[in-house]
Design a protein around this motif. Structure first.
Motif, PDB file in Angstrom:
ATOM      1  N   GLN A 295       0.849  -1.166   0.067  1.00  0.00           N
ATOM      2  CA  GLN A 295       0.124  -0.177   0.168  1.00  0.00           C
ATOM      3  C   GLN A 295       0.850   1.257   0.004  1.00  0.00           C
ATOM      4  OE1 GLN A 295      -1.705  -0.967   3.466  1.00  0.00           O
ATOM      5  NE2 GLN A 295      -3.366  -2.505   2.526  1.00  0.00           N
ATOM      6  N   THR A 296       1.998   1.245   0.841  1.00  0.00           N
ATOM      7  CA  THR A 296       2.771   2.334   0.834  1.00  0.00           C
ATOM      8  C   THR A 296       3.433   2.549  -0.424  1.00  0.00           C
ATOM      9  OG1 THR A 296       3.000   1.955   3.269  1.00  0.00           O
ATOM     10  CG2 THR A 296       4.593   3.452   2.360  1.00  0.00           C
ATOM     11  N   ALA A 297       3.872   1.396  -0.911  1.00  0.00           N
ATOM     12  CA  ALA A 297       4.891   1.553  -2.318  1.00  0.00           C
ATOM     13  C   ALA A 297       3.791   2.113  -3.422  1.00  0.00           C
ATOM     14  CB  ALA A 297       5.390   0.360  -2.706  1.00  0.00           C
ATOM     15  N   GLY A 298       2.664   1.856  -3.322  1.00  0.00           N
ATOM     16  CA  GLY A 298       1.685   2.118  -4.446  1.00  0.00           C
ATOM     17  C   GLY A 298       1.474   3.548  -4.205  1.00  0.00           C
ATOM     18  N   ALA A 299       1.188   4.215  -2.814  1.00  0.00           N
ATOM     19  CA  ALA A 299       1.031   5.550  -2.907  1.00  0.00           C
ATOM     20  C   ALA A 299       2.283   6.294  -3.121  1.00  0.00           C
ATOM     21  CB  ALA A 299       0.793   5.829  -0.916  1.00  0.00           C
ATOM     22  N   PHE A 300       3.399   5.787  -2.782  1.00  0.00           N
ATOM     23  CA  PHE A 300       4.711   6.582  -2.936  1.00  0.00           C
ATOM     24  C   PHE A 300       5.045   6.808  -4.479  1.00  0.00           C
ATOM     25  CE2 PHE A 300       9.258   5.898  -4.181  1.00  0.00           C
ATOM     26  CZ  PHE A 300       9.956   7.053  -3.528  1.00  0.00           C
ATOM     27  N   VAL A 301       4.747   5.631  -5.273  1.00  0.00           N
ATOM     28  CA  VAL A 301       4.834   5.790  -6.822  1.00  0.00           C
ATOM     29  C   VAL A 301       3.996   6.766  -7.452  1.00  0.00           C
ATOM     30  CG1 VAL A 301       4.641   4.450  -9.044  1.00  0.00           C
ATOM     31  CG2 VAL A 301       6.144   3.419  -6.963  1.00  0.00           C
ATOM     32  N   ALA A 302       2.765   6.742  -6.890  1.00  0.00           N
ATOM     33  CA  ALA A 302       1.607   7.640  -7.533  1.00  0.00           C
ATOM     34  C   ALA A 302       1.875   8.959  -7.057  1.00  0.00           C
ATOM     35  CB  ALA A 302       0.362   6.981  -7.131  1.00  0.00           C
ATOM     36  N   ALA A 303       2.354   9.305  -5.967  1.00  0.00           N
ATOM     37  CA  ALA A 303       2.935  10.621  -5.545  1.00  0.00           C
ATOM     38  C   ALA A 303       3.682  11.001  -6.298  1.00  0.00           C
ATOM     39  CB  ALA A 303       3.037  10.524  -4.113  1.00  0.00           C
ATOM     40  N   LEU A 304       5.021  10.241  -6.892  1.00  0.00           N
ATOM     41  CA  LEU A 304       5.860  10.786  -7.643  1.00  0.00           C
ATOM     42  C   LEU A 304       5.480  11.012  -8.834  1.00  0.00           C
ATOM     43  CD1 LEU A 304       8.900   8.062  -6.945  1.00  0.00           C
ATOM     44  CD2 LEU A 304       8.804  10.474  -6.244  1.00  0.00           C
ATOM     45  N   LEU A 305       4.579  10.400  -9.461  1.00  0.00           N
ATOM     46  CA  LEU A 305       3.874  10.585 -10.899  1.00  0.00           C
ATOM     47  C   LEU A 305       3.162  12.280 -10.741  1.00  0.00           C
ATOM     48  CD1 LEU A 305       3.515   9.744 -13.616  1.00  0.00           C
ATOM     49  CD2 LEU A 305       1.424   8.479 -12.792  1.00  0.00           C
ATOM     50  N   VAL A 306       2.320  12.169  -9.440  1.00  0.00           N
ATOM     51  CA  VAL A 306       1.507  13.531  -9.567  1.00  0.00           C
ATOM     52  C   VAL A 306       2.892  14.695  -9.362  1.00  0.00           C
ATOM     53  CG1 VAL A 306       0.086  14.963  -7.848  1.00  0.00           C
ATOM     54  CG2 VAL A 306      -0.313  12.569  -8.335  1.00  0.00           C
ATOM     55  N   ARG A 307       3.675  14.333  -8.543  1.00  0.00           N
ATOM     56  CA  ARG A 307       4.873  15.356  -8.373  1.00  0.00           C
ATOM     57  C   ARG A 307       5.599  16.054  -9.592  1.00  0.00           C
ATOM     58  NH1 ARG A 307       7.879  18.998  -8.003  1.00  0.00           N
ATOM     59  NH2 ARG A 307       9.695  19.232  -6.572  1.00  0.00           N
ATOM     60  N   TRP A 308       5.761  14.608 -10.597  1.00  0.00           N
ATOM     61  CA  TRP A 308       6.371  15.027 -11.892  1.00  0.00           C
ATOM     62  C   TRP A 308       5.508  15.856 -12.855  1.00  0.00           C
ATOM     63  CZ3 TRP A 308       6.290  10.851 -16.339  1.00  0.00           C
ATOM     64  CH2 TRP A 308       7.002  11.510 -17.474  1.00  0.00           C
ATOM     65  N   ASN A 309       4.262  15.413 -12.667  1.00  0.00           N
ATOM     66  CA  ASN A 309       3.166  15.970 -13.809  1.00  0.00           C
ATOM     67  C   ASN A 309       2.824  17.530 -13.325  1.00  0.00           C
ATOM     68  OD1 ASN A 309       0.966  15.855 -15.582  1.00  0.00           O
ATOM     69  ND2 ASN A 309      -0.325  16.340 -14.323  1.00  0.00           N
ATOM     70  N   TYR A 310       2.866  17.908 -12.003  1.00  0.00           N
ATOM     71  CA  TYR A 310       2.515  19.085 -11.604  1.00  0.00           C
ATOM     72  C   TYR A 310       3.823  19.939 -11.215  1.00  0.00           C
ATOM     73  CZ  TYR A 310      -2.452  18.637 -11.405  1.00  0.00           C
ATOM     74  OH  TYR A 310      -3.605  18.389 -11.828  1.00  0.00           O
ATOM     75  N   ALA A 311       5.035  19.279 -11.683  1.00  0.00           N
ATOM     76  CA  ALA A 311       6.247  20.061 -11.498  1.00  0.00           C
ATOM     77  C   ALA A 311       6.308  21.677 -11.623  1.00  0.00           C
ATOM     78  CB  ALA A 311       7.576  19.634 -12.103  1.00  0.00           C
ATOM     79  N   GLU A 312       5.697  22.096 -12.761  1.00  0.00           N
ATOM     80  CA  GLU A 312       5.810  23.535 -13.193  1.00  0.00           C
ATOM     81  C   GLU A 312       4.943  24.303 -12.410  1.00  0.00           C
ATOM     82  OE1 GLU A 312       6.733  20.864 -17.049  1.00  0.00           O
ATOM     83  OE2 GLU A 312       5.301  20.981 -15.466  1.00  0.00           O
ATOM     84  N   VAL A 313       3.693  23.641 -12.173  1.00  0.00           N
ATOM     85  CA  VAL A 313       2.751  24.318 -11.295  1.00  0.00           C
ATOM     86  C   VAL A 313       3.406  24.636  -9.835  1.00  0.00           C
ATOM     87  CG1 VAL A 313       0.510  24.370 -10.605  1.00  0.00           C
ATOM     88  CG2 VAL A 313       0.781  23.625 -12.780  1.00  0.00           C
ATOM     89  N   LEU A 314       3.896  23.644  -9.393  1.00  0.00           N
ATOM     90  CA  LEU A 314       4.297  23.729  -7.856  1.00  0.00           C
ATOM     91  C   LEU A 314       5.402  24.649  -7.748  1.00  0.00           C
ATOM     92  CD1 LEU A 314       4.120  19.780  -7.145  1.00  0.00           C
ATOM     93  CD2 LEU A 314       2.808  21.584  -6.058  1.00  0.00           C
ATOM     94  N   ALA A 315       6.319  24.563  -8.834  1.00  0.00           N
ATOM     95  CA  ALA A 315       7.439  25.489  -8.840  1.00  0.00           C
ATOM     96  C   ALA A 315       7.238  26.993  -8.882  1.00  0.00           C
ATOM     97  CB  ALA A 315       8.352  25.083  -9.959  1.00  0.00           C
ATOM     98  N   LYS A 316       6.097  27.264  -9.803  1.00  0.00           N
ATOM     99  CA  LYS A 316       5.413  28.598  -9.814  1.00  0.00           C
ATOM    100  C   LYS A 316       4.825  28.872  -8.446  1.00  0.00           C
ATOM    101  CE  LYS A 316       3.629  32.154 -11.638  1.00  0.00           C
ATOM    102  NZ  LYS A 316       4.411  33.526 -12.324  1.00  0.00           N
ATOM    103  N   ALA A 317       4.143  28.213  -7.964  1.00  0.00           N
ATOM    104  CA  ALA A 317       3.531  28.540  -6.717  1.00  0.00           C
ATOM    105  C   ALA A 317       4.207  28.808  -5.529  1.00  0.00           C
ATOM    106  CB  ALA A 317       2.202  27.438  -6.306  1.00  0.00           C
ATOM    107  N   ASP A 318       5.175  27.835  -5.604  1.00  0.00           N
ATOM    108  CA  ASP A 318       6.199  27.568  -4.397  1.00  0.00           C
ATOM    109  C   ASP A 318       7.753  27.472  -4.843  1.00  0.00           C
ATOM    110  OD1 ASP A 318       7.097  27.471  -1.919  1.00  0.00           O
ATOM    111  OD2 ASP A 318       6.056  25.746  -1.376  1.00  0.00           O
ATOM    112  N   PRO A 319       8.445  28.303  -5.338  1.00  0.00           N
ATOM    113  CA  PRO A 319       9.778  28.043  -6.133  1.00  0.00           C
ATOM    114  C   PRO A 319      10.601  27.171  -4.727  1.00  0.00           C
ATOM    115  CG  PRO A 319       9.100  30.017  -6.334  1.00  0.00           C
ATOM    116  CD  PRO A 319       7.916  29.626  -5.167  1.00  0.00           C
ATOM    117  N   GLY A 320      10.512  27.449  -3.514  1.00  0.00           N
ATOM    118  CA  GLY A 320      11.095  26.867  -2.588  1.00  0.00           C
ATOM    119  C   GLY A 320      10.778  25.626  -2.117  1.00  0.00           C
ATOM    120  N   HIS A 321       9.837  24.883  -2.661  1.00  0.00           N
ATOM    121  CA  HIS A 321       9.028  23.851  -2.233  1.00  0.00           C
ATOM    122  C   HIS A 321       9.022  23.822  -0.539  1.00  0.00           C
ATOM    123  CE1 HIS A 321       8.993  22.705  -6.356  1.00  0.00           C
ATOM    124  NE2 HIS A 321      10.417  22.510  -6.403  1.00  0.00           N
TER     125      HIS A 321
END
Length: 277
Positions: free
Chosen positions: A98-124
């Protein structure tokens, strides 16, 4: 199509873990994805988040239910082991899948929203950390770690009490394979009523997997709260304790008064999970 075949083989241990991985990944792709869209993209609101998490649970359960029982949540797995005869030797493998599934899926979300997250919060920073994992008071309200722990215990107790009620075939269980839909609506209700103090993680895998993914992709404060204290343990310990409490209360207050019938085999009973976030 294959479900109706008389020569269908029972799921293998690997198959069960693969199903838990896949079902939890679906949950996180939709749940963490909607939080990224609302928080970083400015599209939607709290209701969007609550509904999407509920739909994520429903679809994740439909993904995995026939193979693994679709726990999708270590708190569900532990409660089933304590009260429903689910094998204790499967508890840790299920939780890891379950944790591995959540980890991999979150990585995909992080990758897909990389530009938007960087715009909203450059320092993460803590500003968008809540996209992936929960914080006391959602990072803004004056809630302490102990207040958040209390919230997670109560919220997960509600979740497991009602999962046990909904999935109990001796009770008025939903018919026509509708249990996953009802479980999804349960998560929507918890999100709308219990989201203020700690973001309604109510699922250790849902919180820790994405938290780990965010840490590895630039969120250096991922394991801490807005006060600087180590926080990652709260959405792990709280749900595990709350799940047992809630399931135990169902057994005490309702299950023991129901008429007895032949029990279904524990690992195959559709025991939908939960999420939430």
């Amino acid at each position: 199509m294959a479900e109706g075949r008389s020569d269908r083989r029972p799921p293998t241990p690997f198959g069960e873990l693969a199903a838990e991985f896949a079902g939890t990944a679906i949950l996180i792709l939709i749940g963490v994805g909607v939080v990224a869209q609302v928080s970083a993209g400015g599209i939607g609101d709290h209701d969007s988040i609550a509904w999407a998490w509920g739909l994520g649970v429903t679809l994740g359960v439909y993904t995995a239910a026939r193979v693994s029982g679709a726990h999708l949540n270590p708190a569900v797995t532990v409660a089933l082991a304590v009260f429903k005869g689910f094998s204790w030797r499967k508890v840790l493998p299920y939780a890891l899948a379950q944790t591995a599934g959540a980890f991999v899926a979150a990585l995909l979300v992080r990758w897909n929203y990389a530009e938007v997250l960087a715009k909203a919060d450059p320092g993460h920073t803590i500003k968008t950390q809540g996209v992936f994992s929960t914080l006391p008071g959602n990072g803004t309200l004056p809630v302490t770690q102990w207040g958040a722990l209390r919230d997670q215990i109560i919220g997960t107790a509600i979740l497991l009490f009602l999962i046990f009620a909904i999935s109990d075939e001796r009770n008025s269980a939903p018919l026509a394979n509708l249990a996953p839909v009802i479980i999804g609506l349960l998560v929507v209700a918890i999100g709308m009523a219990w989201g203020t103090d700690a973001g309604y993680a109510i699922n250790p895998a849902r919180d820790f997997g994405p938290r780990l993914a965010s840490f590895f992709t630039g969120y250096g404060s991922a394991f801490r709260d807005q006060y600087g204290g180590l926080y990652f343990w709260v959405p792990i310990i709280g749900p595990l304790a709350g799940g047992v409490i809630g399931a135990g209360l169902y057994q005490l207050l309702v299950a023991r008064f129901l008429p007895r019938t032949d029990a279904a085999e524990p690992a195959r009973t559709p025991q939908p999970a939960a999420r939430a976030g």
